[in-house]
Structures are given as structure tokens and as C-alpha cells.
Scaffold this motif. Sequence first.
Motif, PDB file in Angstrom:
ATOM      1  N   LEU A  22       0.840  -1.205   0.000  1.00  0.00           N
ATOM      2  CA  LEU A  22       0.000   0.000   0.000  1.00  0.00           C
ATOM      3  C   LEU A  22       0.868   1.246   0.000  1.00  0.00           C
ATOM      4  N   ILE A  23       1.911   1.252   0.812  1.00  0.00           N
ATOM      5  CA  ILE A  23       2.818   2.408   0.862  1.00  0.00           C
ATOM      6  C   ILE A  23       3.507   2.600  -0.489  1.00  0.00           C
ATOM      7  N   ALA A  24       3.929   1.505  -1.119  1.00  0.00           N
ATOM      8  CA  ALA A  24       4.574   1.588  -2.430  1.00  0.00           C
ATOM      9  C   ALA A  24       3.606   2.144  -3.474  1.00  0.00           C
ATOM     10  N   ALA A  25       2.361   1.673  -3.432  1.00  0.00           N
ATOM     11  CA  ALA A  25       1.363   2.166  -4.380  1.00  0.00           C
ATOM     12  C   ALA A  25       1.061   3.648  -4.152  1.00  0.00           C
ATOM     13  N   ARG A  26       1.057   4.065  -2.893  1.00  0.00           N
ATOM     14  CA  ARG A  26       0.841   5.490  -2.591  1.00  0.00           C
ATOM     15  C   ARG A  26       1.999   6.341  -3.103  1.00  0.00           C
ATOM     16  N   ALA A  27       3.223   5.813  -3.034  1.00  0.00           N
ATOM     17  CA  ALA A  27       4.361   6.537  -3.589  1.00  0.00           C
ATOM     18  C   ALA A  27       4.190   6.723  -5.097  1.00  0.00           C
ATOM     19  N   LEU A  28       3.738   5.668  -5.778  1.00  0.00           N
ATOM     20  CA  LEU A  28       3.476   5.767  -7.217  1.00  0.00           C
ATOM     21  C   LEU A  28       2.350   6.754  -7.499  1.00  0.00           C
ATOM     22  N   GLN A  29       1.334   6.742  -6.655  1.00  0.00           N
ATOM     23  CA  GLN A  29       0.226   7.687  -6.817  1.00  0.00           C
ATOM     24  C   GLN A  29       0.719   9.124  -6.662  1.00  0.00           C
ATOM     25  N   GLY A  30       1.661   9.358  -5.755  1.00  0.00           N
ATOM     26  CA  GLY A  30       2.229  10.687  -5.579  1.00  0.00           C
ATOM     27  C   GLY A  30       2.970  11.164  -6.818  1.00  0.00           C
TER      28      GLY A  30
END
Length: 412
Positions: A106-114
Motif C-alpha cells: 500500500l505504501i509503495a502504491a501510494r508513492a506511485l500515486q504521488g
Amino acid sequence: MEQAESVVSESSQPGITITSALAMLLAALGTSIANIALPALAEAFSAPFAQVQAVVVAYLATLTICVVIAGRLGDSRGLKPMLVAGLAIFSAASLLCAVAPNLFLLIAARALQGIGAAFLMTLAMALMRQTASEARVGRAMGLLGTVSALGTALGPSLGGLLIPLAGWRGVFWVQVPLAALALILAITILPAEPVKQRAPAVRLRSVMNRKLAPNLLVNGVVAAVMMTTLVVGPFYLGIGLGLPPAQVGFVMAVGPVISIVSGVPSGRLVDAWGSNRMLAIGLALLATGAFLLALLPNGIGVAGYVLSIMVLTPGYQLFQAANNTAALADVTKDRRGTVSGLLGLSRNIGLIAGASAMGGVFAIGVGSEELARATASAIAAGMRLTFLLAGTMMLVAIGIAFVDRKPTKRPP
């Protein structure tokens, strides 16, 4: 060339406006909607606060790092293709967030979303500035500012409604169709324009000076304090006061709604009374609001929280209008973009500090990183410590802001 651009602008401006506004809305929504899910994430993954807050920090960190890269790619490869790429990244990342099986992914996906959000936020503004007529540039920028505030306001309230219905995953699922719609609009509506020759890059050393540095430093401090309200607020309202998620969302939306209403009047006050005077008033309101958050909510509950936010938020809008005006007052036209970028960078760094460092202070005040299992009295203690520190930071910011400050002169 000017005539051609005018024709494109007149024929496509409504579609460009809708697409750019939706892109900006998504970037702002991504910033605020995850905050209200932090307690649910802490419970779902049995993780301490220091780990779940990375869901917010990862988004802000990649957003901060990539804004300059996004702008340069837009200049060199075209605003439309790069905005389309950003929307594709944001759409895919939102889907990955919604189906993430564990906190790490989830944290990795949020980084990509950023990363995607950096393209949305930067290129939507550049596209609106490029296509709007000279007589409407101010209105176009004002619209994007209002939409950004609307996205920030919508995040907590929408998240508060979705979490009881769909769990924490709902706050990410809702972003998927919105991002897909924006992607379709960008592909089908945005006009393809020729890439313009880039001007020589302005060196940061040539714009950084003793007058600008305080504006940037105080801008970061203020952003950290404002982000603290978004990170700490859900825990205090939900655990400290025992409000259900829907009510937490609506209470959390009070500040952004006030931002929407007070933004334009703040700018007019700066024009009428000068940036220095409004800067002083804005910082004073921010300091007062922070100290009130440390004291009033623990005494009179939700009413105290709302009253404090009603003092803090107008102060923030006054500060933003006055600080930006002061920072750009004596800057030549060829360097205003660089200075504006530095203001945005300092703001994002402050947001990260508010989500991480101030979140850590809150955990220390509570006495445990297991915030989901903390008692109401422990949460109240953390709230008090965090905002006493925030108020002290604002007093320091006032001192920094007015060291060697002279009355600003409006450029011709």
C-alpha cells in the motif's frame, strides 16, 4: 502563432478547464482522503502509527520530488502527453492502493500515486496558464486554487462516508473511476500543441537571497502546522472524542471549507492593506489557533475543535496570500516561475514534516505508537503536546518573518 493559440483556446477552453480542474481535484483528494483512513489502517494491519503514517508521507514525498521533473517533461515533451501519462500513473496507482494485500505494498502504491499527482498538479496549472487568455489568467488560477481547496475539503468527508460502507479500501476505490474519467477527457478533449523552445534555466543561487529565505522557511513551518491538523485530527476526533467516521469526516472538512470561502477575500485584503500587515495578522491567527487547539477541544469537545479551526484557517489563507505576494514583490518576470516553484517546494517539505515529525510528537504525547489502542485521555495528552509545540513554532515563525523586513513595494 498568437492567433492560432487564441482559436484553440476559445474552441477548447471549456473542455480544458473541466479536465484541468478534475486533475487538480484528484491530486488534492489524494492528499487528504487517506488521512482519515489512518486509524482504520492501524487496526486492519495491526501496525503502529509510525508505519501507517507512511501511507501519507510516501505520497507527499514523491509528489515533492517529482514536481520539478514533471514541469520539465511538460516543457520538453508537451503538456498534453505528459498530463495523460500522469493520469495513467495515478489511475493505475489508485487501483493498486485499493487491492493492496499488505501495508508495505500500500505504501509503495501510494508513492506511485504521488508521482502521478505531481504531473496532475503541475501540468494542470501549466495547461490552464498556457491556454487561458491574458484577461482570464487570474480567474483560471483562482479556479484551480478553489478546486484544490475543494479536493482537500472533500477528502475527509467523503472518506468518512466510505469507510463504514467499504472499509479503508473504499477511499482508494473511489479515486479509480474519477481518474479514468479524467484520463479519457485528457485524451479526447485536450488539444495537441507544439512544444515551445525552453528558456535558459534560472539558477537557484541567482534568486535565493536574505529577503526570500524567510518567506520560504516560514512557508514550510506553516504548512507543517496545517498538515498536523489533518494527521492528528482524525485520531483525536475518532478516539479521543469517540465520534463515528462519518462525523469525523464532516468535522475535518470544516477547515478546508473555510479555506474555499476565505481565499479570495484574503487576496483582496492583501491588495488593500499591504502584504506585511496581512502577513502579521495571518501568522498571529495561526499561532492563536494552534494554542486554542491545544486547550479548547480538551475542555469543550467538538465545539472547541471547530472554534479553533475557525481561527486557524483564515489565518492560513491570509498568510498564503500575503507571503506569496511578498516573495514575488520585487522578482522580475523571468524569475517568478522559479520563485513560485521554490514556494511550492517549501510548502511540500512542510507538509511532509507535519505528517512525519509532528506525527511523531503526537505519538510521544500519547505515550505509545499503538494509537488505535490508546485511551481517550492519552490521545488528549498527545493533542495538547502537539499543538503547544505547533503554537510555539508559529511564534518562532513570526520572529523569522519580520527580521529586517521592510515595507514591500508593488511592482509596476
